[in-house]
Design a protein around this motif. Structure first.
Motif, mmCIF file in Angstrom:
data_model
loop_
_atom_site.group_PDB
_atom_site.id
_atom_site.type_symbol
_atom_site.label_atom_id
_atom_site.label_comp_id
_atom_site.label_asym_id
_atom_site.label_seq_id
_atom_site.Cartn_x
_atom_site.Cartn_y
_atom_site.Cartn_z
ATOM 1 N N MET A 161 100.856 -95.458 -32.094
ATOM 2 C CA MET A 161 100.092 -93.657 -31.525
ATOM 3 C C MET A 161 101.248 -92.736 -31.653
ATOM 4 N N SER A 162 100.930 -91.596 -33.147
ATOM 5 C CA SER A 162 102.050 -90.602 -32.933
ATOM 6 C C SER A 162 101.956 -89.299 -32.211
ATOM 7 N N LEU A 163 102.386 -88.281 -31.454
ATOM 8 C CA LEU A 163 101.764 -88.179 -31.079
ATOM 9 C C LEU A 163 100.911 -86.899 -29.982
ATOM 10 N N ILE A 164 100.468 -86.721 -30.144
ATOM 11 C CA ILE A 164 99.815 -86.143 -29.071
ATOM 12 C C ILE A 164 99.730 -84.964 -28.347
ATOM 13 N N GLU A 165 99.383 -84.563 -29.285
ATOM 14 C CA GLU A 165 99.702 -82.486 -28.027
ATOM 15 C C GLU A 165 98.967 -82.314 -27.077
ATOM 16 N N ILE A 166 98.392 -81.281 -26.412
ATOM 17 C CA ILE A 166 97.432 -81.071 -25.419
ATOM 18 C C ILE A 166 97.314 -79.870 -24.554
ATOM 19 N N ARG A 167 97.050 -78.267 -25.525
ATOM 20 C CA ARG A 167 96.999 -77.138 -23.893
ATOM 21 C C ARG A 167 96.554 -77.251 -23.004
ATOM 22 N N ILE A 168 96.895 -77.150 -22.143
ATOM 23 C CA ILE A 168 95.310 -76.629 -20.868
ATOM 24 C C ILE A 168 95.699 -74.604 -20.801
ATOM 25 N N HIS A 169 94.729 -74.579 -20.602
ATOM 26 C CA HIS A 169 94.112 -73.067 -20.706
ATOM 27 C C HIS A 169 93.909 -73.150 -18.215
ATOM 28 N N GLY A 170 93.939 -72.053 -18.699
ATOM 29 C CA GLY A 170 93.250 -71.980 -17.081
ATOM 30 C C GLY A 170 93.450 -71.250 -16.226
ATOM 31 N N ARG A 171 93.747 -70.936 -14.624
ATOM 32 C CA ARG A 171 93.695 -69.952 -13.479
ATOM 33 C C ARG A 171 94.431 -70.185 -12.505
ATOM 34 N N GLY A 172 95.678 -69.425 -12.486
ATOM 35 C CA GLY A 172 96.753 -69.524 -11.225
ATOM 36 C C GLY A 172 95.341 -70.497 -9.668
ATOM 37 N N GLY A 173 95.904 -71.476 -9.541
ATOM 38 C CA GLY A 173 94.909 -71.638 -8.471
ATOM 39 C C GLY A 173 93.728 -72.676 -8.396
ATOM 40 N N GLN A 174 93.673 -72.891 -10.042
ATOM 41 C CA GLN A 174 92.505 -74.239 -10.271
ATOM 42 C C GLN A 174 93.330 -75.766 -10.482
ATOM 43 N N GLY A 175 94.978 -75.364 -10.458
ATOM 44 C CA GLY A 175 94.934 -77.163 -10.446
ATOM 45 C C GLY A 175 95.550 -76.954 -11.891
ATOM 46 N N ASN A 176 95.894 -76.726 -12.671
ATOM 47 C CA ASN A 176 96.788 -76.434 -14.146
ATOM 48 C C ASN A 176 97.319 -77.265 -14.440
ATOM 49 N N VAL A 177 99.005 -77.351 -13.529
ATOM 50 C CA VAL A 177 99.630 -78.241 -13.432
ATOM 51 C C VAL A 177 99.225 -79.323 -12.376
ATOM 52 N N VAL A 178 98.836 -79.528 -11.781
ATOM 53 C CA VAL A 178 98.096 -81.083 -11.673
ATOM 54 C C VAL A 178 97.467 -81.682 -12.890
ATOM 55 N N ALA A 179 96.451 -80.856 -12.954
ATOM 56 C CA ALA A 179 95.938 -81.713 -14.337
ATOM 57 C C ALA A 179 96.946 -81.511 -15.078
ATOM 58 N N ALA A 180 97.745 -81.112 -15.412
ATOM 59 C CA ALA A 180 98.719 -81.452 -17.150
ATOM 60 C C ALA A 180 99.005 -82.955 -16.470
ATOM 61 N N ASN A 181 100.249 -83.294 -15.009
ATOM 62 C CA ASN A 181 100.744 -83.953 -14.357
ATOM 63 C C ASN A 181 99.947 -85.120 -14.939
ATOM 64 N N LEU A 182 98.432 -84.809 -13.822
ATOM 65 C CA LEU A 182 97.579 -86.559 -14.136
ATOM 66 C C LEU A 182 97.730 -87.065 -15.540
ATOM 67 N N LEU A 183 97.098 -86.509 -16.058
ATOM 68 C CA LEU A 183 97.023 -86.510 -17.778
ATOM 69 C C LEU A 183 98.520 -87.371 -18.025
ATOM 70 N N ALA A 184 99.469 -86.255 -17.740
ATOM 71 C CA ALA A 184 100.879 -87.389 -18.484
ATOM 72 C C ALA A 184 100.948 -88.462 -17.294
ATOM 73 N N MET A 185 101.105 -88.968 -16.527
ATOM 74 C CA MET A 185 100.831 -89.454 -15.418
ATOM 75 C C MET A 185 100.640 -91.019 -16.013
ATOM 76 N N ALA A 186 98.935 -90.397 -16.475
ATOM 77 C CA ALA A 186 98.351 -91.864 -16.836
ATOM 78 C C ALA A 186 98.307 -92.463 -17.900
ATOM 79 N N ALA A 187 99.119 -90.914 -19.002
ATOM 80 C CA ALA A 187 99.437 -92.087 -19.749
ATOM 81 C C ALA A 187 100.963 -93.136 -19.594
ATOM 82 N N PHE A 188 101.781 -92.730 -18.464
ATOM 83 C CA PHE A 188 101.945 -93.842 -18.208
ATOM 84 C C PHE A 188 101.925 -95.258 -17.314
#
Lengths: 190, 390
Positions: free
Chosen positions: A1-28
């Motif tokens: 699988m080649s590189l897949i890049e995803i961008r998450i847009h949200g508002r402070g407090g919506q758990g954007n960083v958590v969402a990004a981290n969860l997705l990357a952790m799911a890859a592992f």
């Protein structure tokens, strides 16, 4: 699988960083590599924020922002009015938006590969709080087939337990079933 | 075992593996997650350590100075304005030859206020007499933190581990945290020969008359120079014990016959590595990763540039009115070579400006210039400035 890049847009407090981290952790979880990092602006609730995720078969070395995402996850439909939100989306790329309205109602009727999900409402029903991130991730994985839903539930299982985990697990399954599974599988992409 | 971790979380665990006895810190973005995580490890009983919450970075540095002088393994972390507030104490720590470790979560310095990443903060304290090691990724940050205690205690010099703020500290990626037993074997307990002890009284930080001051400064300078061999040795020992290198003083990668070199410090090299892999139509280039900025490895650098016609020095800070900081030192080292490459010097990514993949090709194009580029803030868009400020 080649590189897949995803961008998450949200508002402070919506758990954007958590969402990004969860997705990357799911890859592992499935033996792939992930990278997630935030792009903080003003650090306050409600401010528009971005987070970036990369998934690949090999360790990811680049550290620049995601300028040409294959997918956008937008946690608040009002952010569609913020200039630049959808910039750089690759041809055939998908946009998943947290909204109770249809793409047509959002004025995106002519834009291909737009899916909406009322993730805040779903989260409110299952978690008692309108935090849309895990529901959107489940829908995203269902649409793309990028990883099985279990990769996400495993990651949540490492992080949460008890009622929080149970409620999120129910939320995830309902959100995954609320979008057409495999719609954005590579072979189905426009 | 490799696991997905946020850089700061991994750093906190690396620090805990080193069994510090005293940690003192004042929170500042983007260092906060590091000390928050350490404080949690202490609260959870994972790390048996005195965690001192202080009211300022000046105190944080003072506490670790005192703790290490009394024979404790000590650690602190800061960034930006925080390290500037520590500055006076940083000189005292180094001048007193107190071994301890500090993480600088590299961030721009005010004013204008910016919470984002560049390396102006650690560059601003480069003359304090500390060892400074720059990390290319979070694995190096973890490994270098563990190595830093060994280096500090072997040289009786403080070590600053420079880790790009946000770009590394807030990035989740696959990181291996060494096993407790591995680190215990690599890093024996700290035994400070000059520790303050009421049963064996001695003074620290006394007035030194002109009769001895220059000798003290010479001795400090030589200690840094001699630390070059220790930095190399500790990296080799770490590789033997744990199986990874962090790059000694500096490393050179890329085709042997490349005539262009790009020298970087910190995490930007990752983006350049992938840009070089993808840019098959671009001229071949060597990437020189400068890990040790203090001591400045002049001989290793001279060897690294052999065969180059053009060397592009990329840095994340500047000395206004002079230009590049790293660039000036590289040029000074090059002056000792008969066939030195032309040196182009740019600052890039100041105050968190994104460094996209495309910047790699733009940098390589500098080699085509008739005259070397003395210095430029490479990604500044002059159209944003009034005519008279360009």
């Amino acid at each position: 699988m080649s590189l897949i890049e995803i961008r998450i847009h949200g508002r402070g407090g919506q758990g954007n960083v958590v969402a990004a981290n969860l997705l990357a952790m799911a890859a592992f979880e499935i033996g792939r590599h992930g990278q997630a990092f935030p792009n903080f602006g003003a650090e306050r609730r409600g401010a528009p924020v971005m987070a970036f995720v990369r998934v690949a078969d090999a360790p990811i070395k680049r550290r620049c922002q995601v300028l040409r995402p294959a997918y956008l996850i937008i946690q608040d439909d009002a952010l569609l009015h913020v200039p630049g939100t959808t910039d750089g989306l690759l041809d055939g790329g998908g946009i998943l938006i947290n909204s109770p309205r249809t793409p047509e109602q959002l004025g995106l009727g002519g834009v291909p590969n737009v899916v909406t999900l009322g993730a805040s409402q779903l989260a409110k029903e299952h978690l008692g709080r309108p935090v849309p991130n895990t529901a959107l991730l489940a829908a995203f994985l269902s649409l793309t087939g990028l990883f099985p839903t279990e990769a996400l539930t495993n990651v949540l299982g490492n992080k949460f337990k008890g009622a929080v985990l149970e409620n999120n697990t129910r939320l995830i399954h309902e959100a995954a079933a609320a979008v057409p599974a495999g719609l954005w599988l590579k072979e189905n992409a426009a | 075992m490799m696991q997905p971790l946020e850089g700061s979380q991994a750093l906190a665990r690396a620090v805990a593996l080193c069994r510090p006895q005293v940690v003192a810190a004042y929170p500042i973005t983007p260092q906060t997650h590091i000390v928050e995580n350490i404080s949690k490890l202490v609260a959870d009983g994972v790390l048996n350590c005195e965690f001192v919450s202080v009211e300022s970075e000046f105190s944080a540095a003072s506490v670790v100075l005192g703790a290490a002088a009394a024979g404790s393994r000590a650690y602190t972390a800061t960034a930006s304005q925080g390290i500037l507030l520590m500055n006076e104490v940083l000189y005292n720590i180094a001048g007193s030859r107190i071994p301890l470790v500090l993480t600088c979560a590299n961030r721009a310095v005010s004013s204008p206020l910016s919470i984002w990443n560049d390396q102006q903060d650690s560059m601003a304290v480069r003359d304090a007499g500390w060892i400074q090691l720059y990390c290319a990724d979070n694995q190096e940050a973890v490994d270098t933190t563990i190595q830093a205690f060994r280096i500090a205690e072997a040289t009786e010099l403080p070590v600053m581990v420079c880790v790009d703020g946000f770009t590394l500290t807030h990035t989740l990626e696959g990181i291996d945290i060494p096993e407790v037993a591995e680190v215990d074997a690599f890093l024996p307990p700290f035994e400070f020969g000059r520790k303050l002890d009421p049963r064996n009284p001695k003074s620290l930080g006394t007035l030194l008359s002109p009769d001895f001051y220059p000798e003290a400064r010479h001795s400090h300078h030589m200690a840094l120079e001699k630390a070059q061999a220790v930095i190399e040795q500790v990296d080799a020992d770490f590789a033997a014990a744990i199986g990874r290198r962090s790059g000694g003083l500096l490393t050179v990668e890329g085709p042997e016959d490349a005539r262009i070199g790009i020298l970087t410090l910190g995490s930007v090299i990752g983006t350049f590595r992938e840009a070089a892999e993808e840019g098959t139509d671009l001229p071949a280039a060597k990437l020189i990763k400068l890990r040790s900025f203090r001591p400045f490895p002049v001989e290793a650098l001279k060897a690294a540039v052999a065969g180059l016609t053009d060397l592009i020095v990329v840095e994340r800070a500047l000395s206004p009115g002079a230009g590049g900081i790293v660039g000036a030192e590289v040029r000074a080292a090059m002056s000792e070579l008969a066939d030195a490459p032309r040196v182009h010097n740019v600052a890039l990514g100041l105050g968190g400006r994104d460094i996209p993949m495309s910047s790699y090709a733009e940098l390589l194009a500098l080699a085509e210039r008739d005259a070397p580029l003395r210095f430029a803030v490479f990604d500044a868009d002059l159209n944003k400035l009034p005519e008279e400020d360009r």
